[in-house]
Design a protein around this motif. Structure first.
Motif, PDB file in Angstrom:
ATOM      1  N   VAL A   1     -25.083 -15.304 -37.404  1.00 45.37           N
ATOM      2  CA  VAL A   1     -24.997 -16.659 -37.945  1.00 45.37           C
ATOM      3  C   VAL A   1     -23.750 -16.746 -38.818  1.00 45.37           C
ATOM      4  CG1 VAL A   1     -26.500 -16.066 -39.896  1.00 45.37           C
ATOM      5  CG2 VAL A   1     -26.206 -18.453 -39.265  1.00 45.37           C
ATOM      6  N   ILE A   2     -23.061 -17.864 -38.736  1.00 50.20           N
ATOM      7  CA  ILE A   2     -21.863 -18.078 -39.548  1.00 50.20           C
ATOM      8  C   ILE A   2     -22.269 -18.694 -40.887  1.00 50.20           C
ATOM      9  CG2 ILE A   2     -19.619 -19.215 -39.705  1.00 50.20           C
ATOM     10  CD1 ILE A   2     -19.763 -17.094 -37.532  1.00 50.20           C
ATOM     11  N   LEU A   3     -21.867 -18.046 -41.972  1.00 46.13           N
ATOM     12  CA  LEU A   3     -22.094 -18.574 -43.313  1.00 46.13           C
ATOM     13  C   LEU A   3     -20.782 -19.148 -43.846  1.00 46.13           C
ATOM     14  CD1 LEU A   3     -24.228 -15.724 -44.955  1.00 46.13           C
ATOM     15  CD2 LEU A   3     -25.021 -17.754 -43.727  1.00 46.13           C
ATOM     16  N   ASN A   4     -20.812 -20.416 -44.187  1.00 42.47           N
ATOM     17  CA  ASN A   4     -19.619 -21.064 -44.736  1.00 42.47           C
ATOM     18  C   ASN A   4     -19.908 -21.442 -46.189  1.00 42.47           C
ATOM     19  OD1 ASN A   4     -17.387 -22.572 -45.393  1.00 42.47           O
ATOM     20  ND2 ASN A   4     -17.412 -23.833 -43.539  1.00 42.47           N
ATOM     21  N   PHE A   5     -19.433 -20.608 -47.108  1.00 38.96           N
ATOM     22  CA  PHE A   5     -19.699 -20.841 -48.520  1.00 38.96           C
ATOM     23  C   PHE A   5     -18.919 -22.039 -49.071  1.00 38.96           C
ATOM     24  CE2 PHE A   5     -21.181 -16.498 -48.019  1.00 38.96           C
ATOM     25  CZ  PHE A   5     -22.337 -16.502 -48.783  1.00 38.96           C
TER      26      PHE A   5
ATOM     27  N   PHE B   1     -15.133 -29.376 -56.374  1.00 38.23           N
ATOM     28  CA  PHE B   1     -15.254 -28.250 -55.457  1.00 38.23           C
ATOM     29  C   PHE B   1     -14.149 -27.233 -55.735  1.00 38.23           C
ATOM     30  CE2 PHE B   1     -17.028 -31.880 -53.203  1.00 38.23           C
ATOM     31  CZ  PHE B   1     -18.155 -31.374 -52.594  1.00 38.23           C
ATOM     32  N   PHE B   2     -14.435 -25.986 -55.409  1.00 39.78           N
ATOM     33  CA  PHE B   2     -13.372 -24.992 -55.356  1.00 39.78           C
ATOM     34  C   PHE B   2     -12.472 -25.349 -54.172  1.00 39.78           C
ATOM     35  CE2 PHE B   2     -16.784 -22.569 -57.453  1.00 39.78           C
ATOM     36  CZ  PHE B   2     -16.090 -21.949 -58.489  1.00 39.78           C
ATOM     37  N   PRO B   3     -11.206 -24.910 -54.195  1.00 36.71           N
ATOM     38  CA  PRO B   3     -10.354 -25.135 -53.014  1.00 36.71           C
ATOM     39  C   PRO B   3     -10.976 -24.482 -51.783  1.00 36.71           C
ATOM     40  CG  PRO B   3      -9.034 -24.407 -54.889  1.00 36.71           C
ATOM     41  CD  PRO B   3     -10.478 -24.245 -55.289  1.00 36.71           C
ATOM     42  N   ILE B   4     -10.843 -25.136 -50.650  1.00 30.64           N
ATOM     43  CA  ILE B   4     -11.382 -24.571 -49.409  1.00 30.64           C
ATOM     44  C   ILE B   4     -10.663 -23.264 -49.090  1.00 30.64           C
ATOM     45  CG2 ILE B   4     -11.551 -24.905 -46.908  1.00 30.64           C
ATOM     46  CD1 ILE B   4     -12.095 -27.838 -47.443  1.00 30.64           C
TER      47      ILE B   4
ATOM     48  N   ILE C   1     -20.556 -10.651 -56.801  1.00 30.16           N
ATOM     49  CA  ILE C   1     -19.166 -11.045 -56.585  1.00 30.16           C
ATOM     50  C   ILE C   1     -19.031 -12.510 -56.988  1.00 30.16           C
ATOM     51  CG2 ILE C   1     -18.612  -9.411 -54.729  1.00 30.16           C
ATOM     52  CD1 ILE C   1     -19.260 -11.552 -52.711  1.00 30.16           C
ATOM     53  N   ALA C   2     -17.816 -12.955 -57.167  1.00 27.91           N
ATOM     54  CA  ALA C   2     -17.569 -14.355 -57.525  1.00 27.91           C
ATOM     55  C   ALA C   2     -17.276 -15.146 -56.261  1.00 27.91           C
ATOM     56  CB  ALA C   2     -16.398 -14.455 -58.501  1.00 27.91           C
ATOM     57  N   ILE C   3     -18.163 -16.069 -55.932  1.00 27.60           N
ATOM     58  CA  ILE C   3     -17.974 -16.934 -54.768  1.00 27.60           C
ATOM     59  C   ILE C   3     -17.193 -18.173 -55.230  1.00 27.60           C
ATOM     60  CG2 ILE C   3     -19.082 -18.258 -52.917  1.00 27.60           C
ATOM     61  CD1 ILE C   3     -19.573 -15.318 -52.601  1.00 27.60           C
ATOM     62  N   LYS C   4     -15.872 -18.082 -55.148  1.00 25.18           N
ATOM     63  CA  LYS C   4     -15.017 -19.200 -55.592  1.00 25.18           C
ATOM     64  C   LYS C   4     -14.764 -20.135 -54.428  1.00 25.18           C
ATOM     65  CE  LYS C   4     -12.899 -16.550 -59.325  1.00 25.18           C
ATOM     66  NZ  LYS C   4     -11.647 -16.039 -59.922  1.00 25.18           N
ATOM     67  N   ALA C   5     -15.855 -20.678 -53.910  1.00 25.74           N
ATOM     68  CA  ALA C   5     -15.809 -21.622 -52.789  1.00 25.74           C
ATOM     69  C   ALA C   5     -17.012 -22.537 -52.921  1.00 25.74           C
ATOM     70  CB  ALA C   5     -15.833 -20.875 -51.463  1.00 25.74           C
ATOM     71  N   GLY C   6     -16.877 -23.731 -52.356  1.00 24.89           N
ATOM     72  CA  GLY C   6     -17.994 -24.664 -52.390  1.00 24.89           C
ATOM     73  C   GLY C   6     -18.058 -25.484 -53.660  1.00 24.89           C
ATOM     74  N   ILE C   7     -19.259 -25.974 -53.957  1.00 25.44           N
ATOM     75  CA  ILE C   7     -19.467 -26.897 -55.057  1.00 25.44           C
ATOM     76  C   ILE C   7     -19.347 -26.201 -56.417  1.00 25.44           C
ATOM     77  CG2 ILE C   7     -21.980 -26.550 -55.139  1.00 25.44           C
ATOM     78  CD1 ILE C   7     -20.391 -30.008 -55.301  1.00 25.44           C
ATOM     79  N   LYS C   8     -18.781 -26.927 -57.360  1.00 29.81           N
ATOM     80  CA  LYS C   8     -18.681 -26.429 -58.737  1.00 29.81           C
ATOM     81  C   LYS C   8     -19.781 -27.028 -59.594  1.00 29.81           C
ATOM     82  CE  LYS C   8     -13.710 -25.445 -59.235  1.00 29.81           C
ATOM     83  NZ  LYS C   8     -12.516 -25.777 -60.052  1.00 29.81           N
ATOM     84  N   ALA C   9     -19.829 -26.576 -60.846  1.00 32.53           N
ATOM     85  CA  ALA C   9     -20.776 -27.132 -61.807  1.00 32.53           C
ATOM     86  C   ALA C   9     -20.443 -28.601 -62.053  1.00 32.53           C
ATOM     87  CB  ALA C   9     -20.726 -26.355 -63.116  1.00 32.53           C
ATOM     88  N   PHE C  10     -21.457 -29.397 -62.309  1.00 31.75           N
ATOM     89  CA  PHE C  10     -21.273 -30.834 -62.538  1.00 31.75           C
ATOM     90  C   PHE C  10     -20.925 -31.079 -63.997  1.00 31.75           C
ATOM     91  CE2 PHE C  10     -23.265 -35.095 -63.430  1.00 31.75           C
ATOM     92  CZ  PHE C  10     -22.309 -35.827 -62.752  1.00 31.75           C
ATOM     93  N   LYS C  11     -19.843 -31.792 -64.221  1.00 31.17           N
ATOM     94  CA  LYS C  11     -19.417 -32.144 -65.568  1.00 31.17           C
ATOM     95  C   LYS C  11     -19.973 -33.512 -65.913  1.00 31.17           C
ATOM     96  CE  LYS C  11     -15.121 -29.512 -65.088  1.00 31.17           C
ATOM     97  NZ  LYS C  11     -13.640 -29.601 -65.028  1.00 31.17           N
ATOM     98  N   LYS C  12     -20.956 -33.548 -66.797  1.00 34.16           N
ATOM     99  CA  LYS C  12     -21.620 -34.809 -67.157  1.00 34.16           C
ATOM    100  C   LYS C  12     -20.787 -35.567 -68.183  1.00 34.16           C
ATOM    101  CE  LYS C  12     -26.168 -32.886 -66.150  1.00 34.16           C
ATOM    102  NZ  LYS C  12     -27.533 -32.633 -66.613  1.00 34.16           N
TER     103      LYS C  12
END
Length: 203
Positions: A161-165, A59-62, A192-203
């Motif tokens: 509505v509250i959006l929590n990215f 995840f990106f930092p909260i 824009i760059a949403i640097k929050a939430g889940i990141k790409a999965f590293k397989k």
């Protein structure tokens, strides 16, 4: 002597069990719950080899700046359409409404959708579907976009509505190509760059 042996054996078993029950990884309850789901072989979308090595999602930092108030506008007389997916499957959706908000000093708009198939299941009647891509997509986040669940009950009387990215997740296709996942509509790209939430999965 027999009692000492049994006590020693019991202590070893307890020690092993405590080591196997590692605390769940995550900065928030949302992250911990998501990691718990992905760790559970009966629920996880991960392939067996990835599940074996799984220690937690990235995840990106909260960041509280990615929690925003959005103005909801209902889409009237929305038509049912077939949502394109990563396979030939085409589930039925309707546009439920628009969400307008400001983020990084930019005016943004996202469309939320309602699955028509889910309406038949009382458990999912309150669910709305919010897919989006942004300038991190294909780089630090999954190229196909990320999802956020919004509930109809999240929309208040003032149509806010509250959006929590920070609370975003990847489609199952990001982890396993056996799944069929809705494709993010082009109009739901944020410049824009949403640097929050889940990141790409590293397989």
């Amino acid at each position: 002597m027999k009692k000492i042996f049994l006590l020693s054996l019991l202590s070893v078993i307890i020690s092993c069990n405590s080591q196997s029950k590692r605390p769940l990884v995550g900065e928030s309850e949302y992250q911990k719950n998501l990691n718990a789901t992905y760790k559970d072989a009966s629920k996880s979308p991960l392939k067996k080899r990835d599940l074996k090595e799984f220690k937690g999602l990235d995840f990106f930092p909260i960041d509280s700046t990615y929690i925003v108030k959005a103005k909801f506008t209902k889409t009237e007389n929305a038509v049912t359409f077939e949502m394109p997916t990563t396979t030939t499957r085409k589930p039925l959706y309707k546009e439920y409404g628009k969400l307008n908000f400001t983020l990084q000093e930019q005016s943004c708009e996202l469309t939320i959708y309602q699955s028509q198939d889910d309406l038949e299941d009382t458990k999912y009647k309150d669910y709305l579907f919010l897919p989006f891509t942004d300038d991190t997509s294909g780089d630090t986040s999954y190229g196909g976009g990320r999802y956020m669940d919004i509930m109809i009950s999240d929309i208040n009387d003032q149509n806010i509505v509250i959006l929590n990215f920070n609370n975003t997740y990847n489609p199952y296709c990001a982890y396993n190509d056996k799944y069929s996942c809705p494709l993010t509509p082009r109009k739901n790209h944020l410049n824009i760059a949403i640097k929050a939430g889940i990141k790409a999965f590293k397989k």
